[in-house]
Enzyme design. Sequence first.
Site, PDB file in Angstrom:
ATOM      1  N   LYS A   1       9.021 -17.670  -9.829  1.00  0.00           N
ATOM      2  CA  LYS A   1       8.587 -16.154 -10.671  1.00  0.00           C
ATOM      3  C   LYS A   1       6.870 -16.877 -11.342  1.00  0.00           C
ATOM      4  O   LYS A   1       7.401 -17.982 -12.778  1.00  0.00           O
ATOM      5  CB  LYS A   1       9.952 -15.401 -11.738  1.00  0.00           C
ATOM      6  CG  LYS A   1       8.459 -14.618 -12.496  1.00  0.00           C
ATOM      7  CD  LYS A   1       9.435 -13.341 -13.618  1.00  0.00           C
ATOM      8  CE  LYS A   1       9.518 -12.580 -14.841  1.00  0.00           C
ATOM      9  NZ  LYS A   1       9.458 -12.420 -15.396  1.00  0.00           N
TER      10      LYS A   1
ATOM     11  N   ASN B   1       0.731  -1.439  -0.660  1.00  0.00           N
ATOM     12  CA  ASN B   1      -0.089   0.017   0.133  1.00  0.00           C
ATOM     13  C   ASN B   1       0.911   1.574   0.077  1.00  0.00           C
ATOM     14  O   ASN B   1       1.932   1.235  -0.290  1.00  0.00           O
ATOM     15  CB  ASN B   1      -0.984  -0.264   0.914  1.00  0.00           C
ATOM     16  CG  ASN B   1      -0.635  -0.462   2.562  1.00  0.00           C
ATOM     17  OD1 ASN B   1       0.200   0.790   2.830  1.00  0.00           O
ATOM     18  ND2 ASN B   1      -0.381  -0.905   3.202  1.00  0.00           N
TER      19      ASN B   1
ATOM     20  N   LYS C   1     -13.990  -0.191  14.271  1.00  0.00           N
ATOM     21  CA  LYS C   1     -12.917  -0.518  14.684  1.00  0.00           C
ATOM     22  C   LYS C   1     -12.640  -0.189  16.742  1.00  0.00           C
ATOM     23  O   LYS C   1     -11.966  -1.112  17.179  1.00  0.00           O
ATOM     24  CB  LYS C   1     -11.553  -0.127  14.397  1.00  0.00           C
ATOM     25  CG  LYS C   1     -11.782  -0.691  12.995  1.00  0.00           C
ATOM     26  CD  LYS C   1     -10.616  -0.013  11.761  1.00  0.00           C
ATOM     27  CE  LYS C   1     -10.959  -0.964  10.214  1.00  0.00           C
ATOM     28  NZ  LYS C   1     -10.642   0.203   9.519  1.00  0.00           N
TER      29      LYS C   1
HETATM   30  O1  PMT Z   1       2.166   6.334   6.746  1.00  0.00           O
HETATM   31  P1  PMT Z   1       1.593   7.582   6.291  1.00  0.00           P
HETATM   32  O2  PMT Z   1       2.296   7.831   4.199  1.00  0.00           O
HETATM   33  O3  PMT Z   1       1.821   8.781   6.487  1.00  0.00           O
HETATM   34  O4  PMT Z   1       0.909   7.425   6.117  1.00  0.00           O
HETATM   35  C1  PMT Z   1      -0.255   7.642   7.681  1.00  0.00           C
HETATM   36  C2  PMT Z   1      -1.445   6.315   7.573  1.00  0.00           C
HETATM   37  C3  PMT Z   1      -2.843   7.202   6.738  1.00  0.00           C
HETATM   38  C4  PMT Z   1      -1.383   5.215   6.783  1.00  0.00           C
HETATM   39  C5  PMT Z   1      -1.651   6.146   8.776  1.00  0.00           C
HETATM   40  O5  PMT Z   1      -2.497   7.435   9.700  1.00  0.00           O
HETATM   41  C6  PMT Z   1      -2.756   5.386   9.002  1.00  0.00           C
HETATM   42  O6  PMT Z   1      -4.180   5.623   8.858  1.00  0.00           O
HETATM   43  N1  PMT Z   1      -2.362   4.260   9.568  1.00  0.00           N
HETATM   44  C7  PMT Z   1      -3.789   2.641   9.212  1.00  0.00           C
HETATM   45  C8  PMT Z   1      -3.798   2.355   8.212  1.00  0.00           C
HETATM   46  C9  PMT Z   1      -4.553   1.264   8.501  1.00  0.00           C
HETATM   47  O7  PMT Z   1      -4.073   0.094   7.559  1.00  0.00           O
HETATM   48  O8  PMT Z   1      -5.920   1.580   8.587  1.00  0.00           O
HETATM   49  P2  PMT Z   1      -7.191  -0.496   9.133  1.00  0.00           P
HETATM   50  O9  PMT Z   1      -8.396   0.734   9.068  1.00  0.00           O
HETATM   51  O10 PMT Z   1      -6.336  -1.015   7.585  1.00  0.00           O
HETATM   52  O11 PMT Z   1      -5.666  -0.440   9.942  1.00  0.00           O
HETATM   53  C10 PMT Z   1      -7.378   0.396  11.287  1.00  0.00           C
HETATM   54  C11 PMT Z   1      -5.506  -0.335  12.218  1.00  0.00           C
HETATM   55  O12 PMT Z   1      -5.723  -1.890  12.650  1.00  0.00           O
HETATM   56  C12 PMT Z   1      -4.574   0.689  12.757  1.00  0.00           C
HETATM   57  O13 PMT Z   1      -4.035   0.699  13.386  1.00  0.00           O
HETATM   58  C13 PMT Z   1      -3.384  -1.222  11.904  1.00  0.00           C
HETATM   59  O14 PMT Z   1      -2.351  -0.529  12.063  1.00  0.00           O
HETATM   60  C14 PMT Z   1      -4.083  -2.107  12.515  1.00  0.00           C
HETATM   61  N2  PMT Z   1      -4.165  -3.695  12.254  1.00  0.00           N
HETATM   62  C15 PMT Z   1      -4.822  -4.184  10.466  1.00  0.00           C
HETATM   63  C16 PMT Z   1      -4.725  -5.080  10.238  1.00  0.00           C
HETATM   64  C17 PMT Z   1      -3.977  -5.427  11.059  1.00  0.00           C
HETATM   65  N3  PMT Z   1      -3.393  -7.344  10.899  1.00  0.00           N
HETATM   66  N4  PMT Z   1      -2.792  -5.508  12.173  1.00  0.00           N
HETATM   67  C18 PMT Z   1      -2.677  -4.194  12.901  1.00  0.00           C
HETATM   68  O15 PMT Z   1      -2.856  -3.900  13.312  1.00  0.00           O
END
Ligand code: PMT
Length: 425
Positions: free
Chosen positions: A309, A230, A359
Amino acid sequence: MSETKKYRVGLGVSGGIAAYKAIEVLRLLQKNDCEVRVAMTKHATEFVQPLTFRALTESYVFVDDYEPENPDPIAHINFSQTIDLLLIVPATANIIAKFANGIADDFLSSTYLASNAPVLIAPAMNTTMWEHTASQRNIDKLKSDGVFFVAPVAGELACRTVGTGKLEDVENIVAQALQLLVQSSKSKVQSQIDLTQDSRFKTQDLKGESFLITIGGTREAIDPIRFISNHSSGKMGFAIADAAQKRGADVTVVCGTTSVKPPNSVKVVRAVSAEEMFQAVMKELPNATVFVGAAAVADYRPKNVSDAKIKKTNQDFLTLELEKTSDILATVSKNRHNGLLVVGFAAETNDVISYAKSKLEKKNLDMVVANDITLNGAGFDSDTNIATILKRRSDEKIEIPLMSKQAMADKILDEVIKLRKKIYP
Ligand code: PMT
């Protein structure tokens, strides 16, 4: 400057082919209730005549303090202190280097030093110049000084090459300028308070805390060559790490792929995939008192990773079977030890608050920082962000308007301190 318009903008034009676009920026600002005065570098005048800006603004255009017809003998001081925003379009590598190093050898660079107004810089240059370590170092320096940037975009450049370095669209530059003007006029009243809340001026209010922060994106291998990932740059997570460390905390970061360097003096553990990040977090977790999940972790990964690959065949479709990764944040929260605060992020494109709230509840978090990544200036890879903070068992919604990720990091940490006081009054 007259009092009739709502905002006063100092438009600085430096010497690049995109200088002509400063005319469109000027017109659009004027249409949006801004009075604009223009300052140009000497080289900018090779691309656009000062007369053009003079005709459009009905004001003298400053190039050199010492010009005989300059109506104001200390113009760089008067100009710089009567503006609400200094906007540089386009900014060359040279003017960026001067700003970063405090060189004040012409009108525009002296104005930068003499101004207290927020500064927004829209660079435009050849890709190699943009990517050069010296340019990136100067940009990082200015960002840590609180300067805002509208990053250049990829496209065909005047030098007939294709790459990053093209001036961002005029509309986007003006949108960011207007957001900064609205934001800074709102915060003027608060500025005294904000100054004391900036991490550079703070006491060591996080001393005794140990932060564990996940940062950046993960890469999930498809075969030895390809992966799913991503756009996370790590900017938001590193800004939190830096601010927490400046406020006295011990900081460990577990970072995936990032496009920016970690701040000095934080412990960095590298991880590539969600599984590696999971393992690294679990190892570091016992020492943490605050966990922040700022990483964009893949929710799914290819079920079978090919050892070789994957070759193109005659088939039009290729199906990848994906399986769920472990949710690091949810696991941390489920197994939390006494006193551990758990902060998550949510990056959403729609129904931002309701998804973030779900969440917060499902992962049993203390706090979630919700980003609407569709907003201009928010989310992945930008230097600024816009967010809403939600907390456990509370209807409070803390709106954080457009600001640098550094400033936002401090706002998030302020809320962590409040949570800590609530849990251990
Ligand atoms: O890195 P930058 O370019 O500065 O951008 C910042 C950001 C947008 C990445 C950051 O601010 C942000 O929003 N990070 C979370 C992005 C995300 O993946 O969100 P999510 O809604 O998919 O996940 C929710 C939460 O669960 C997040 O805290 C994530 O770290 C956590 N998660 C998700 C999936 C997983 N398998 N393990 C996790 O810990």
